[in-house]
Motif scaffolding. Structure first.
Motif: not given
Length: 619
Positions: A119-127
């Motif tokens: 996952l890219n960092f933004e996706d990881f944080e959002s999820n």
């Protein structure tokens, strides 16, 4: 209470995923899939990625009265006319698949719909943030955040989305749950079968079977046996066995083979709709297809045989079960035991209990409670107490359902001292009475005229950590009203309101009746008129109480107004309504007019001949 077919029981000898899923869902009930189960199930299956599917489911002041010539006839005719009016008035594909990729384990869950196993960092944080919102029960905030994620091009993790769907389903917001599904699919993530199962079970739990069937038809992945079992259970519980069989046929066409749960659901429904004979054919089919029945399946059949009144056959079936490779359990015996008790064969029931213990099948609290309840209903209190006292020897601690029938039996025999004595024994043994226990005791005390004792017990309930309910207050209010203590009853009315309990028609009928009997007719009428403002609909007992009070006060003209209002509001008068008015007219010295009216009503069948004769004798 025995459950014949728990939808969550596990079975041996079926495909690993189906078996795994059922085992992991043992404690989730028939219509729920746990979050932990989702992760474990996803860990053993691959998912389609990148597929995008459009998903949608449609879904009378008192008038001054003066006697004048002809008035007697006018009153008689008016009641007769109203009675005539009253009599007349009552006469709901998937686009081309892209590459398969292995899901990635994330905090014990599978994160699917993502490529290159990262996952890219933004996706990881959002999820992670979405997961926290859902875990904290912030469903609406989670929904808004999901919308924002997708709007900004993030691909949501299926796990928190599935939990969000489950959350909305639990609170009855299936439309919102469906919208989550649509957002997920439009984002490029692909829900797996467990996600669909959560949505389908949500619809089924709310009885929205048509919507559940629409989801089944639109699924972008193959349904599994859990999907079908959820739908079949709902259809069968709703009496739609034919439609269930159609769904089963489609299930077979898709090469999703029924398991023991599937057959047990269908056998139970067949027993109810077509009888045990037809259900036995299903049992044969089940065996022929290599699906081995379990004890739950056999319990369904034993229950069906008992309900058809064939107790001897049920006992034979029970004895034959070991030859079928299945040992009867405590529930099997409880079914037979209950049937024996319902037919009055309590001695056979006791013998079955002894045989059960001899075979090493330990009785449960339910087993003993069945016997105690039956013996108490038959008035065999001594025998019931003997069984209750033996329970600890069999490793069973009596509960409130064990003691309640005994207390009720003593109350029924008006042995209030014994009832209170056993209540104290119950508490001394660490079994605290529930509100049913107290309601039983309060009802008996009020019927026995010991209203003051009932009031004392009611006042002590809060200290006993047992909150009174509506029926508790209604019982004591009715008892006070019947012994001329309406002032005290009115105080209880205010007390129950302050505790957040909403008085109902029974509450007000008791008070209106009490006030009327005490000659406080104007107060009774005022309370009666307050009912409409309070949103309480008076019943025939309320009307009759008011009319009786007015007739005793020699105000039959007002009572007739109440009769007219009663009919206008669609409340059907009873024979007692008319006899109250007839006796009221006679009580005012108009016996001839009352007798004429009685004869007219009797000739029309409004008043029975036997009742008319009794009224005529009184007049």
């Amino acid at each position: 209470m025995d459950v014949i077919v728990p939808a969550n029981h596990a079975h041996e000898g079926f495909c690993s995923f189906q078996h795994f899923t059922r085992e992991s869902c043992r404690n989730t009930g028939p219509f729920s899939v746990g979050a932990g189960d989702i992760a474990r199930a996803r860990a053993i299956r691959k998912v389609h990625v990148g597929c995008k599917v459009s998903f949608s489911v449609q879904s009378a002041d008192s008038v001054d009265f003066k006697k004048h010539k002809g008035f007697q006839k006018q009153r008689r005719n008016r009641v007769f006319a109203i009675s005539k009016v009253e009599t007349l008035s009552f006469n709901v594909k998937m686009k081309h698949g892209e590459a398969f990729v292995q899901g990635h384990l994330n905090n014990g869950h599978i994160s699917s719909g993502m490529e290159n196993s990262s996952l890219n960092f933004e996706d990881f944080e959002s999820n992670n943030h979405l997961r926290r919102l859902v875990r904290n029960g912030e469903l609406e905030e989670g929904f808004k955040f999901l919308e924002s994620m997708v709007y900004h091009g993030d691909i949501p993790d299926i796990i928190p989305c599935t939990s969000l769907i489950r959350g909305f389903c639990k609170v009855g917001k299936t439309r919102k749950a469906t919208r989550v599904m649509e957002i997920v699919e439009d984002s490029g993530a692909v829900p797996d079968v467990i996600t669909y199962n959560v949505l389908i079970s949500g619809y089924c739990r709310l009885g929205e079977i048509d919507n559940a069937l629409q989801v089944l038809e639109r699924m972008s992945v193959a349904p599994d046996v859990v999907t079908y079992n959820t739908i079949l259970r709902t259809l069968c519980d709703g009496g739609k066995l034919n439609l269930a069989m159609e769904v089963l046929h489609k299930q077979l066409e898709k090469e999703c083979y029924p398991d023991v749960i599937t057959y047990t659901i269908l056998i139970e429904a067949t027993c109810k709709e077509s009888g045990v004979g037809q259900a036995m054919k299903l049992l044969d089919e089940m065996r022929n297809k290599g699906c081995i029945p379990d004890v739950v399946t056999y319990n369904v059949l034993v229950n069906g045989i008992c309900k058809e009144g064939r107790l001897d056959e049920a006992i034979k079936f029970l004895n034959d079960m070991p030859s079928y490779g299945c040992q009867p359990n405590v529930i099997t015996h409880n079914i037979i035991l209950r049937s024996m008790c319902s037919t009055g064969s309590w001695m056979d029931a006791e013998r079955l209990l002894a045989e059960m213990v001899r075979k090493g099948c330990s009785p449960s609290v339910v087993t003993f409670n069945i016997l105690i309840n039956f013996l108490c209903r038959k008035g065999l209190l001594g025998r019931a107490i003997d069984i209750l006292e033996k329970m600890p020897k069999h490793g069973c601690t009596p509960n409130s359902l064990s003691y309640n029938p005994v207390l009720h039996g003593f109350c029924k025999e008006k042995k209030m001292d014994r009832a209170i004595e056993y209540l104290e024994i119950m508490v001394s043994r660490g079994c605290y009475p529930d509100i049913v226990t107290y309601n039983t005791l309060l009802t008996a005390l009020c019927k026995d005229g010991k209203v003051d004792v009932a009031v004392e017990i009611l006042n002590q309930l809060s200290n006993k950590h047992c909150s009174p309910v509506l029926i508790t207050y209604n019982t004591v209010i009715d008892g006070l009203s019947k012994v001329g203590k309406t002032e005290q009853a009115m105080k209880l009315l205010e007390e129950m309101r302050t505790k957040g309990l909403k008085p109902d028609t029974i509450t007000y009928s008791s008070l209106v009746g009490g006030l009327s009997r005490e000659g406080k007719v104007d107060e009774a009428i005022k309370l009666f008129h307050d009912l409409e403002r309070l949103g309480v609909r008076p019943n025939v007992i309320t009307y009759n109480s008011i009319m009786l009070g007015l007739c005793k006060a020699r105000q039959t003209y007002r009572a007739i107004d109440i009769l007219a209002d009663m009919v206008t509001r669609g409340c059907k008068p009873t024979e007692a309504t008319y006899t109250i008015l007839i006796e009221g007219i006679a009580y005012e010295g108009l016996a001839k007019e009352a007798l004429d009216l009685l004869n007219q009503l009797c000739s029309r069948g409004v008043v029975k001949k036997s009742s008319a004769e009794q009224v005529a004798v009184k007049m």
